[in-house]
Write a protein that holds these residues in place. Structure first.
Motif, mmCIF file in Angstrom:
data_model
loop_
_atom_site.group_PDB
_atom_site.id
_atom_site.type_symbol
_atom_site.label_atom_id
_atom_site.label_comp_id
_atom_site.label_asym_id
_atom_site.label_seq_id
_atom_site.Cartn_x
_atom_site.Cartn_y
_atom_site.Cartn_z
ATOM 1 N N ARG A 1 5.184 2.339 51.839
ATOM 2 C CA ARG A 1 6.232 1.839 50.936
ATOM 3 C C ARG A 1 5.664 1.638 49.543
ATOM 4 N N PHE A 2 4.500 1.009 49.459
ATOM 5 C CA PHE A 2 3.843 0.765 48.180
ATOM 6 C C PHE A 2 3.562 2.078 47.453
ATOM 7 N N LEU A 3 2.884 3.007 48.113
ATOM 8 C CA LEU A 3 2.504 4.260 47.455
ATOM 9 C C LEU A 3 3.709 5.105 47.076
ATOM 10 N N ASN A 4 4.726 5.141 47.927
ATOM 11 C CA ASN A 4 5.919 5.927 47.618
ATOM 12 C C ASN A 4 6.730 5.335 46.469
ATOM 13 N N GLU A 5 6.614 4.025 46.260
ATOM 14 C CA GLU A 5 7.307 3.410 45.128
ATOM 15 C C GLU A 5 6.509 3.539 43.836
ATOM 16 N N ILE A 6 5.197 3.488 43.937
ATOM 17 C CA ILE A 6 4.340 3.546 42.751
ATOM 18 C C ILE A 6 4.185 4.982 42.255
ATOM 19 N N PHE A 7 4.030 5.917 43.176
ATOM 20 C CA PHE A 7 3.802 7.316 42.817
ATOM 21 C C PHE A 7 4.925 8.187 43.356
ATOM 22 N N THR A 8 5.416 9.083 42.517
ATOM 23 C CA THR A 8 6.404 10.083 42.947
ATOM 24 C C THR A 8 5.920 11.454 42.485
ATOM 25 N N SER B 159 -7.610 -7.736 41.349
ATOM 26 C CA SER B 159 -6.221 -7.425 41.689
ATOM 27 C C SER B 159 -5.639 -6.467 40.670
ATOM 28 N N ILE B 160 -4.606 -5.766 41.109
ATOM 29 C CA ILE B 160 -3.846 -4.870 40.243
ATOM 30 C C ILE B 160 -2.378 -5.214 40.469
ATOM 31 N N ALA B 161 -1.702 -5.611 39.417
ATOM 32 C CA ALA B 161 -0.297 -5.997 39.528
ATOM 33 C C ALA B 161 0.599 -4.847 39.073
ATOM 34 N N PHE B 162 1.583 -4.552 39.890
ATOM 35 C CA PHE B 162 2.606 -3.566 39.568
ATOM 36 C C PHE B 162 3.932 -4.317 39.448
ATOM 37 N N THR B 163 4.968 -3.634 39.095
ATOM 38 C CA THR B 163 6.264 -4.282 38.905
ATOM 39 C C THR B 163 6.710 -5.017 40.172
ATOM 40 N N GLU B 164 6.624 -4.364 41.317
ATOM 41 C CA GLU B 164 7.111 -4.983 42.549
ATOM 42 C C GLU B 164 6.022 -5.242 43.586
ATOM 43 N N TRP B 165 4.803 -4.772 43.339
ATOM 44 C CA TRP B 165 3.718 -4.894 44.310
ATOM 45 C C TRP B 165 2.458 -5.427 43.647
ATOM 46 N N THR B 166 1.587 -6.027 44.444
ATOM 47 C CA THR B 166 0.277 -6.454 43.974
ATOM 48 C C THR B 166 -0.768 -5.995 44.985
ATOM 49 N N LEU B 167 -1.840 -5.437 44.470
ATOM 50 C CA LEU B 167 -2.960 -5.003 45.295
ATOM 51 C C LEU B 167 -4.134 -5.923 44.970
ATOM 52 N N THR B 168 -4.726 -6.507 45.992
ATOM 53 C CA THR B 168 -5.837 -7.435 45.828
ATOM 54 C C THR B 168 -7.007 -6.944 46.670
ATOM 55 N N GLY C 289 -13.931 -8.176 49.020
ATOM 56 C CA GLY C 289 -15.039 -7.512 49.700
ATOM 57 C C GLY C 289 -14.706 -6.050 49.931
ATOM 58 N N ASP C 290 -14.716 -5.651 51.188
ATOM 59 C CA ASP C 290 -14.410 -4.262 51.539
ATOM 60 C C ASP C 290 -12.985 -4.087 52.039
ATOM 61 N N GLU C 291 -12.131 -5.056 51.769
ATOM 62 C CA GLU C 291 -10.742 -5.015 52.210
ATOM 63 C C GLU C 291 -9.807 -4.954 51.012
ATOM 64 N N VAL C 292 -8.657 -4.348 51.238
ATOM 65 C CA VAL C 292 -7.607 -4.324 50.227
ATOM 66 C C VAL C 292 -6.348 -4.899 50.861
ATOM 67 N N LEU C 293 -5.678 -5.770 50.120
ATOM 68 C CA LEU C 293 -4.427 -6.364 50.568
ATOM 69 C C LEU C 293 -3.330 -5.883 49.643
ATOM 70 N N ILE C 294 -2.306 -5.292 50.229
ATOM 71 C CA ILE C 294 -1.150 -4.803 49.480
ATOM 72 C C ILE C 294 0.027 -5.656 49.897
ATOM 73 N N GLN C 295 0.691 -6.269 48.915
ATOM 74 C CA GLN C 295 1.862 -7.059 49.272
ATOM 75 C C GLN C 295 2.933 -6.985 48.191
ATOM 76 N N HIS C 296 4.157 -7.005 48.671
ATOM 77 C CA HIS C 296 5.309 -7.000 47.784
ATOM 78 C C HIS C 296 5.351 -8.343 47.080
ATOM 79 N N ASN C 297 5.730 -8.358 45.821
ATOM 80 C CA ASN C 297 5.727 -9.596 45.044
ATOM 81 C C ASN C 297 6.690 -10.647 45.590
ATOM 82 N N SER C 298 7.666 -10.245 46.375
ATOM 83 C CA SER C 298 8.570 -11.222 46.983
ATOM 84 C C SER C 298 7.829 -12.102 47.991
#
Length: 119
Positions: A27-34, A56-65, A68-77
């Motif tokens: 969902r994140f990648l399909n919304e960020i990249f087309t 972290s990297i903040a996008f309009t509707e998503w945030t990537l944090t 360590g060696d993990e990435v957390l992707i979550q919708h801003n809601s």
């Protein structure tokens, strides 16, 4: 991650389909990249940014944090504080938030770039 790389011939763009617990990644990648055919520069730049492990990297509707060696992707809601959480909203959390390894995430992005360049 069970990933399907898809080229939508009607919309003329590439997408990812991921089932199960990592559906938020798709969902994140399909919304960020087309990306259209051959359009991989934005994804390649994103890979370089992820490799530098930003906090972290903040996008309009998503945030990537990264942690360590993990990435957390979550919708801003998901950041909205509510005192009441219904059963329905807790069931949908897995569609709005996901954690995975940075190496796996980068590998997914590299494979998506390869797919886009080959179609």
């Amino acid at each position: 991650m069970d990933v399907d790389f898809v080229y939508d011939t009607y919309e003329k763009q590439h997408q990812l389909h991921i089932s199960g617990e990592h559906v938020a990644v798709a969902r994140f990648l399909n919304e960020i990249f087309t990306p259209k055919r051959g359009e991989t520069k934005a994804i390649e730049s994103f890979i370089l940014e992820i490799e530098s492990k930003p906090e972290s990297i903040a996008f309009t509707e998503w945030t990537l944090t990264t942690d360590g060696d993990e990435v957390l992707i979550q919708h801003n809601s998901c950041f909205e504080s509510t005192n009441f959480q219904s059963e329905e909203s807790s069931l949908m959390d897995w569609e709005m938030k996901c954690q995975c390894g940075i190496a796996d995430f980068i590998e997914l992005l590299v494979n998506w770039v390869d797919f886009i360049e080959s179609t």
